[in-house]
Design an enzyme around this catalytic site. Structure first.
Site, PDB file in Angstrom:
ATOM      1  CE1 TYR A 153      82.481  22.511  21.411  1.00  0.00           C
ATOM      2  CE2 TYR A 153      83.628  24.190  22.885  1.00  0.00           C
ATOM      3  CZ  TYR A 153      82.509  23.667  21.851  1.00  0.00           C
ATOM      4  OH  TYR A 153      81.349  24.312  21.801  1.00  0.00           O
ATOM      5  CE  LYS A 173      82.083  24.759  18.495  1.00  0.00           C
ATOM      6  NZ  LYS A 173      81.405  24.693  17.648  1.00  0.00           N
TER       7      LYS A 173
HETATM    8  P1  NDP Z   1      73.682  19.919  21.168  1.00  0.00           P
HETATM    9  O1  NDP Z   1      74.553  18.830  21.792  1.00  0.00           O
HETATM   10  O2  NDP Z   1      72.356  20.192  22.040  1.00  0.00           O
HETATM   11  O3  NDP Z   1      73.140  19.756  19.773  1.00  0.00           O
HETATM   12  C1  NDP Z   1      74.068  19.335  18.782  1.00  0.00           C
HETATM   13  C2  NDP Z   1      73.308  19.377  17.525  1.00  0.00           C
HETATM   14  O4  NDP Z   1      74.491  19.170  16.533  1.00  0.00           O
HETATM   15  C3  NDP Z   1      72.234  18.197  17.537  1.00  0.00           C
HETATM   16  O5  NDP Z   1      71.267  18.596  16.608  1.00  0.00           O
HETATM   17  C4  NDP Z   1      73.229  16.977  16.683  1.00  0.00           C
HETATM   18  O6  NDP Z   1      72.554  16.191  15.931  1.00  0.00           O
HETATM   19  C5  NDP Z   1      74.149  17.896  15.726  1.00  0.00           C
HETATM   20  N1  NDP Z   1      75.423  17.114  15.285  1.00  0.00           N
HETATM   21  C6  NDP Z   1      76.264  16.821  15.988  1.00  0.00           C
HETATM   22  N2  NDP Z   1      77.208  16.053  15.066  1.00  0.00           N
HETATM   23  C7  NDP Z   1      76.649  16.131  13.959  1.00  0.00           C
HETATM   24  C8  NDP Z   1      77.180  15.801  12.776  1.00  0.00           C
HETATM   25  N3  NDP Z   1      78.355  14.818  12.662  1.00  0.00           N
HETATM   26  N4  NDP Z   1      76.339  16.081  11.529  1.00  0.00           N
HETATM   27  C9  NDP Z   1      75.330  16.704  11.643  1.00  0.00           C
HETATM   28  N5  NDP Z   1      74.632  17.238  12.903  1.00  0.00           N
HETATM   29  C10 NDP Z   1      75.385  16.796  14.182  1.00  0.00           C
HETATM   30  O7  NDP Z   1      74.463  21.380  21.312  1.00  0.00           O
HETATM   31  P2  NDP Z   1      74.096  22.849  21.344  1.00  0.00           P
HETATM   32  O8  NDP Z   1      72.898  23.099  20.865  1.00  0.00           O
HETATM   33  O9  NDP Z   1      74.470  23.188  22.822  1.00  0.00           O
HETATM   34  O10 NDP Z   1      75.306  23.312  20.503  1.00  0.00           O
HETATM   35  C11 NDP Z   1      75.188  23.915  19.337  1.00  0.00           C
HETATM   36  C12 NDP Z   1      76.278  24.399  18.762  1.00  0.00           C
HETATM   37  O11 NDP Z   1      76.732  25.755  19.660  1.00  0.00           O
HETATM   38  C13 NDP Z   1      77.593  23.578  18.620  1.00  0.00           C
HETATM   39  O12 NDP Z   1      78.430  23.849  17.607  1.00  0.00           O
HETATM   40  C14 NDP Z   1      78.570  24.036  19.841  1.00  0.00           C
HETATM   41  O13 NDP Z   1      79.658  23.619  20.017  1.00  0.00           O
HETATM   42  C15 NDP Z   1      78.136  25.400  20.004  1.00  0.00           C
HETATM   43  N6  NDP Z   1      78.135  26.029  21.367  1.00  0.00           N
HETATM   44  C16 NDP Z   1      77.222  25.673  22.350  1.00  0.00           C
HETATM   45  C17 NDP Z   1      77.346  26.134  23.584  1.00  0.00           C
HETATM   46  C18 NDP Z   1      76.503  25.899  24.913  1.00  0.00           C
HETATM   47  O14 NDP Z   1      76.677  26.137  25.872  1.00  0.00           O
HETATM   48  N7  NDP Z   1      75.524  25.008  24.488  1.00  0.00           N
HETATM   49  C19 NDP Z   1      78.448  27.079  23.881  1.00  0.00           C
HETATM   50  C20 NDP Z   1      79.224  27.347  22.759  1.00  0.00           C
HETATM   51  C21 NDP Z   1      79.125  27.209  21.402  1.00  0.00           C
HETATM   52  P3  NDP Z   1      71.820  15.131  16.704  1.00  0.00           P
HETATM   53  O15 NDP Z   1      70.532  15.459  17.648  1.00  0.00           O
HETATM   54  O16 NDP Z   1      70.941  14.662  15.541  1.00  0.00           O
HETATM   55  O17 NDP Z   1      72.598  13.886  17.177  1.00  0.00           O
END
Ligand code: NDP
Length: 248
Positions: free
Chosen positions: A156, A160
């Site tokens: 990860y 990132k």
């Molecule tokens: P969630 O796990 O809540 O949601 C992730 C989203 O990404 C879902 O909509 C999922 O789709 C989608 N997704 C995953 N893999 C794919 C793929 N291969 N193709 C298309 N869509 C995909 O994550 P967060 O909302 O917490 O995180 C969002 C972003 O923010 C990420 O990049 C994460 O790394 C980053 N982030 C989050 C933090 C946090 O504290 N939450 C901190 C730092 C960064 P589906 O639901 O349809 O499976």
């Protein structure tokens, strides 16, 4: 009238969590928002929920951004359905945490393919329309883990950190066409991703956050709206950390 009225905005990983909130923020400002998610049911349900606000427009698409050809096809479909996209938010991301010693190739590839290559794939899918659009923006959702690393997250952290390098290189390449490319590095934000942490771990993390609490998805959405706005027209190649002061 909102500056985002009728603009076509693509948000990947918008079926839930941070991406959903980013999509909501653009819909509320009158944009035509592509709600792209891996799971079709999530994409469609989110689009339906956002359309019920009566503002803007949301359209759900199922796409796996790790799949290059599928993402390029999705790009063509979006342009055919809604017109040229001028804002792309690369938010889709996953974790597969394990200490490096025990991590298998599959966990490494899955995370790098979605988090890093997925952003490249989406840029390839929309580069033509972005380079022609006025006030075009790309916002990549990185993470503080890409800045400071974390035990158990070498895949990860690499994805990132890679996204930050990708952001800076692309910012230099696209600057000639006035396309601004920036990254947001969230700290701990309340979503399904952080919901997997035990209450003890959550308390331990909060002790290292000067503002003393986790962030909300709105905190990231507000930052993305700013970077996508005209007011941010002179900002490119930057990483904006939104983490309650955790990393400074
Ligand atoms: P969630 O796990 O809540 O949601 C992730 C989203 O990404 C879902 O909509 C999922 O789709 C989608 N997704 C995953 N893999 C794919 C793929 N291969 N193709 C298309 N869509 C995909 O994550 P967060 O909302 O917490 O995180 C969002 C972003 O923010 C990420 O990049 C994460 O790394 C980053 N982030 C989050 C933090 C946090 O504290 N939450 C901190 C730092 C960064 P589906 O639901 O349809 O499976």
């Amino acid at each position: 009238m909102s500056q985002f009225q009728d603009r076509v905005v693509v948000v990947t990983g918008a079926g839930r969590g941070i991406g959903k909130e980013i999509a909501r923020a653009f819909v509320e400002r009158g944009a035509k928002v592509v709600v792209a998610s891996r799971t079709e049911a999530n994409a469609l349900a989110t689009a339906e929920e956002l359309n019920a606000t009566g503002k803007g427009l949301a359209k759900g698409y199922a796409v796996d951004v790790a799949d290059h050809d599928a993402t390029v096809e999705f790009g063509k479909q979006v342009v055919a359905d809604l017109g040229a996209a001028s804002i792309l938010v690369n938010n889709a991301g996953i974790t597969r945490d394990r200490l490096a010693l025990r991590m298998g190739e599959e966990d490494w590839d899955a995370v790098l393919d979605t988090n890093l290559k997925g952003a490249f794939n989406a840029v390839k899918a929309f580069q033509r329309t972005l380079l022609k659009a006025e006030d075009a923006r790309i916002v990549n959702i990185s993470s503080v883990i890409g800045l400071i690393g974390n035990a158990g997250q070498c895949n990860y952290a690499a994805s990132k950190a890679g996204l930050i390098g990708f952001t800076k290189a692309l910012a230099k390449e696209f600057a000639g066409r006035k396309v601004c490319v920036n990254a947001v590095a969230p700290g701990f934000i309340v979503t399904d991703m952080t919901g997997e942490l035990t209450p003890e771990v959550q308390e331990q993390i909060k002790r290292n956050i000067p503002l003393g609490c986790f962030g909300e998805t709105e905190d990231i959405a507000n930052t993305v709206i700013f970077l996508a706005s005209r007011e941010a027209r002179y900002i490119t190649g930057q990483v904006l950390t939104v983490d309650g002061g955790m990393v400074m």
